[in-house]
Design a protein around this motif. Structure first.
Motif, short mmCIF file in Angstrom:
data_model
loop_
_atom_site.label_atom_id
_atom_site.label_comp_id
_atom_site.label_asym_id
_atom_site.label_seq_id
_atom_site.Cartn_x
_atom_site.Cartn_y
_atom_site.Cartn_z
N PHE A 71 0.85 -1.18 0.00
CA PHE A 71 0.00 0.00 0.00
C PHE A 71 0.89 1.23 0.00
O PHE A 71 1.85 1.32 0.77
CB PHE A 71 -0.90 -0.04 1.23
N VAL A 72 0.61 2.19 -0.86
CA VAL A 72 1.46 3.37 -1.02
C VAL A 72 1.65 4.14 0.29
O VAL A 72 2.74 4.61 0.57
CB VAL A 72 0.85 4.31 -2.10
N ALA A 75 3.65 0.62 3.75
CA ALA A 75 4.19 -0.60 3.13
C ALA A 75 3.92 -1.86 3.95
O ALA A 75 4.07 -2.97 3.45
CB ALA A 75 5.69 -0.45 2.87
N ALA A 76 3.47 -1.71 5.20
CA ALA A 76 3.13 -2.88 6.02
C ALA A 76 1.76 -3.43 5.64
O ALA A 76 1.39 -4.52 6.04
CB ALA A 76 3.16 -2.51 7.49
N GLN A 77 1.01 -2.65 4.86
CA GLN A 77 -0.31 -3.07 4.39
C GLN A 77 -0.23 -3.38 2.90
O GLN A 77 0.74 -3.01 2.24
CB GLN A 77 -1.33 -1.97 4.65
N ASN A 78 -1.25 -4.05 2.39
CA ASN A 78 -1.24 -4.44 0.98
C ASN A 78 -2.47 -3.97 0.23
O ASN A 78 -3.51 -3.71 0.82
CB ASN A 78 -1.18 -5.97 0.85
N GLU A 79 -2.31 -3.90 -1.07
CA GLU A 79 -3.43 -3.73 -1.99
C GLU A 79 -3.52 -5.02 -2.80
O GLU A 79 -2.50 -5.65 -3.08
CB GLU A 79 -3.23 -2.54 -2.91
N LEU A 80 -4.73 -5.38 -3.13
CA LEU A 80 -4.97 -6.59 -3.92
C LEU A 80 -5.33 -6.19 -5.34
O LEU A 80 -6.08 -5.24 -5.56
CB LEU A 80 -6.11 -7.41 -3.31
#
Length: 86
Positions: A71-72, A75-80
């Motif tokens: 995730f912009v 960075a510890a989170q994600n986008e799918l």
């Protein structure tokens, strides 16, 4: 049922219907634009915790590709990635 409650329910239903139509129109326009320019796949990114958006993408015919990107904003989170093939 009280008159005011029924009116509120009808108003809420009308808003939900409007939003659903608006979302469909936006997807249709974007996908048509992409197909008109020769694209073979349309790709969307959605935050991993945004289940509402994921549901809307699925309803529009998109499917998860299995690709995850950082995730912009964190960075510890994600986008799918969700995709729609022609």
């Amino acid at each position: 049922m009280e008159r005011g409650v029924r009116a509120a329910e009808q108003q809420t239903f009308a808003k939900l219907t409007y939003k659903a139509r608006l979302i469909k129109a936006m997807f249709d326009a974007g996908v048509s634009w992409a197909w008109g320019r020769g694209a073979e796949r349309v790709r969307l990114l959605v935050h991993e915790d945004n289940e509402r958006a994921q549901g809307a993408y699925r309803k529009a015919g998109f499917r998860p590709s299995g690709v995850r990107v950082p995730f912009v904003k964190d960075a510890a989170q994600n986008e799918l990635e969700f995709v729609l093939d022609r």
